[in-house]
Write an enzyme that holds these catalytic residues in place. Structure first.
Site, short mmCIF file in Angstrom:
data_model
loop_
_atom_site.label_atom_id
_atom_site.label_comp_id
_atom_site.label_asym_id
_atom_site.label_seq_id
_atom_site.Cartn_x
_atom_site.Cartn_y
_atom_site.Cartn_z
N LYS A 187 -15.15 -7.75 5.55
CA LYS A 187 -14.25 -8.72 6.22
C LYS A 187 -13.99 -8.24 7.95
O LYS A 187 -14.31 -7.28 7.78
CB LYS A 187 -12.79 -8.76 5.44
CG LYS A 187 -12.65 -8.80 4.36
CD LYS A 187 -11.35 -8.74 3.03
CE LYS A 187 -11.89 -7.33 2.67
NZ LYS A 187 -10.48 -6.82 2.28
N ARG A 197 -2.67 -6.05 -8.35
CA ARG A 197 -1.23 -6.68 -8.16
C ARG A 197 -0.72 -7.90 -8.77
O ARG A 197 -0.06 -7.77 -9.68
CB ARG A 197 -1.39 -7.16 -6.56
CG ARG A 197 -0.93 -5.83 -5.92
CD ARG A 197 -1.54 -6.82 -4.33
NE ARG A 197 -3.11 -7.20 -4.58
CZ ARG A 197 -3.59 -7.66 -3.61
NH1 ARG A 197 -3.57 -8.15 -2.47
NH2 ARG A 197 -4.93 -7.57 -3.88
N HIS A 227 0.67 -1.53 -0.41
CA HIS A 227 0.07 0.00 -0.34
C HIS A 227 0.80 1.52 -0.05
O HIS A 227 0.49 2.15 -0.40
CB HIS A 227 -0.83 0.42 1.32
CG HIS A 227 -1.86 -0.90 2.01
ND1 HIS A 227 -2.09 -1.62 2.44
CD2 HIS A 227 -2.77 -1.24 0.75
CE1 HIS A 227 -2.97 -2.73 2.62
NE2 HIS A 227 -3.27 -2.59 1.14
N SER A 282 -2.98 -7.23 3.03
CA SER A 282 -3.50 -7.97 4.67
C SER A 282 -3.72 -9.13 5.17
O SER A 282 -3.40 -9.50 6.44
CB SER A 282 -4.57 -6.94 5.19
OG SER A 282 -3.35 -5.38 4.34
N1 COA Z 1 -0.56 -3.97 -1.49
C1 COA Z 1 -0.28 -5.13 -0.78
N2 COA Z 1 -2.25 -5.14 -0.25
C2 COA Z 1 -3.15 -4.89 -1.39
C3 COA Z 1 -2.45 -3.98 -1.87
C4 COA Z 1 -1.37 -3.29 -2.05
N3 COA Z 1 -1.10 -2.39 -2.45
N4 COA Z 1 -4.30 -2.96 -2.29
C5 COA Z 1 -5.16 -3.98 -2.17
N5 COA Z 1 -3.98 -4.89 -1.49
C6 COA Z 1 -4.98 -5.78 -0.55
C7 COA Z 1 -5.93 -6.04 0.78
O1 COA Z 1 -3.94 -5.86 1.62
C8 COA Z 1 -6.54 -6.37 0.78
O2 COA Z 1 -5.90 -7.23 1.07
P1 COA Z 1 -7.28 -8.71 2.46
O3 COA Z 1 -8.08 -9.10 1.68
O4 COA Z 1 -5.93 -9.68 2.69
O5 COA Z 1 -7.25 -7.53 3.35
C9 COA Z 1 -6.77 -6.63 -0.45
O6 COA Z 1 -6.02 -5.85 -1.48
C10 COA Z 1 -8.04 -6.16 -1.46
O7 COA Z 1 -7.78 -4.71 -1.13
P2 COA Z 1 -8.48 -3.35 -0.26
O8 COA Z 1 -7.69 -1.47 -0.87
O9 COA Z 1 -8.79 -3.46 1.26
O10 COA Z 1 -9.92 -3.13 -1.21
P3 COA Z 1 -10.77 -3.63 -0.50
O11 COA Z 1 -11.64 -4.57 -1.50
O12 COA Z 1 -11.02 -4.71 0.79
O13 COA Z 1 -12.19 -2.02 -0.54
C11 COA Z 1 -13.54 -0.46 -0.80
C12 COA Z 1 -12.67 -2.37 -1.68
C13 COA Z 1 -13.77 -0.02 0.26
C14 COA Z 1 -12.47 0.99 -1.78
C15 COA Z 1 -14.84 -1.11 -1.95
O14 COA Z 1 -15.44 -1.77 -1.17
C16 COA Z 1 -15.59 0.39 -1.87
O15 COA Z 1 -15.73 1.10 -2.83
N6 COA Z 1 -16.48 0.12 -0.45
C17 COA Z 1 -17.77 1.05 -0.65
C18 COA Z 1 -19.02 1.08 -0.73
C19 COA Z 1 -19.14 1.20 -2.17
O16 COA Z 1 -18.73 2.36 -2.77
N7 COA Z 1 -19.09 0.26 -3.01
C20 COA Z 1 -19.47 0.63 -4.52
C21 COA Z 1 -17.95 0.11 -5.11
S1 COA Z 1 -18.44 -0.42 -6.92
#
Ligand code: COA
Length: 160
Positions: A42, A91, A18, A129
């Site tokens: 999650k 990634r 990140h 993560s």
């Molecule tokens: N390096 C290491 N790990 C990374 C990374 C990087 N550069 N980029 C992403 N990851 C990992 C994260 O650690 C996470 O790992 P985990 O699943 O083991 O916890 C995983 O990839 C997912 O990444 P994250 O950035 O946490 O994204 P998410 O998918 O959990 O969150 C949101 C996505 C919050 C942006 C999305 O759900 C959202 O926009 N929510 C708001 C509601 C909404 O608008 N919904 C409609 C969307 S169209």
């Protein structure tokens, strides 16, 4: 006009992957808001305040960064913050389908906000993560993948 980008995620916890995206995107925009969701599907290991504290600590040297929490639709939050872009890391190939759908949906909700994808440094393409937490819980070395401050917090949490 000031170029403002949002980097959203759960950051449970923030990793060097990140951080790599944060450092590079902070050079591309006037302001980068790291937006931590408090509504993740999650079950989180760290509370929202702990996640924000870790991000603030490990990004404190970067002057154009703000750390915030959000809930509800990302596009509503981005509009509220006058953002022009959302930054996401790509990634591995398996990220693509999920990110593609999310970018398309977000674009249909707000055409003025673009999603910008950056690929993290090759050293971090395989980490997440959850993987960091799993390796750490089984006694593996995660020092290459998270800042020392985060590693210490994981160790404290494990022993709580
Ligand atoms: N390096 C290491 N790990 C990374 C990374 C990087 N550069 N980029 C992403 N990851 C990992 C994260 O650690 C996470 O790992 P985990 O699943 O083991 O916890 C995983 O990839 C997912 O990444 P994250 O950035 O946490 O994204 P998410 O998918 O959990 O969150 C949101 C996505 C919050 C942006 C999305 O759900 C959202 O926009 N929510 C708001 C509601 C909404 O608008 N919904 C409609 C969307 S169209």
């Amino acid at each position: 006009m000031k170029k403002i980008a949002i980097y959203p995620g759960t950051f449970d916890p923030i990793t060097n992957g990140h951080l790599n995206i944060i450092k590079r995107s902070s050079n591309l925009f006037d302001e980068l808001i790291i937006a931590v969701t408090n509504e993740s599907k999650k079950k989180s290991f760290f509370s929202i305040n702990e996640r924000i504290e870790m991000i603030s600590q490990v990004t404190k040297e970067i002057s154009n960064i703000k750390v915030d929490e959000f809930s509800g639709l990302l596009m509503n939050y981005a509009k509220l913050k006058n953002a022009n872009a959302v930054v996401r890391g790509l990634r591995v190939l398996s990220d693509f389908e999920y990110e593609f759908k999310m970018a398309m949906m977000n674009n249909s909700l707000n055409k003025r906000i673009d999603t910008v994808f950056l690929m993290p440094n090759i050293k971090y393409v395989h980490i997440s993560s959850s993987l960091i937490k799993e390796v750490s819980s089984l006694g593996g070395d995660i020092s290459k993948y998270v800042p020392q401050f985060v590693q210490d917090k994981i160790n404290i949490k494990k022993n709580e």
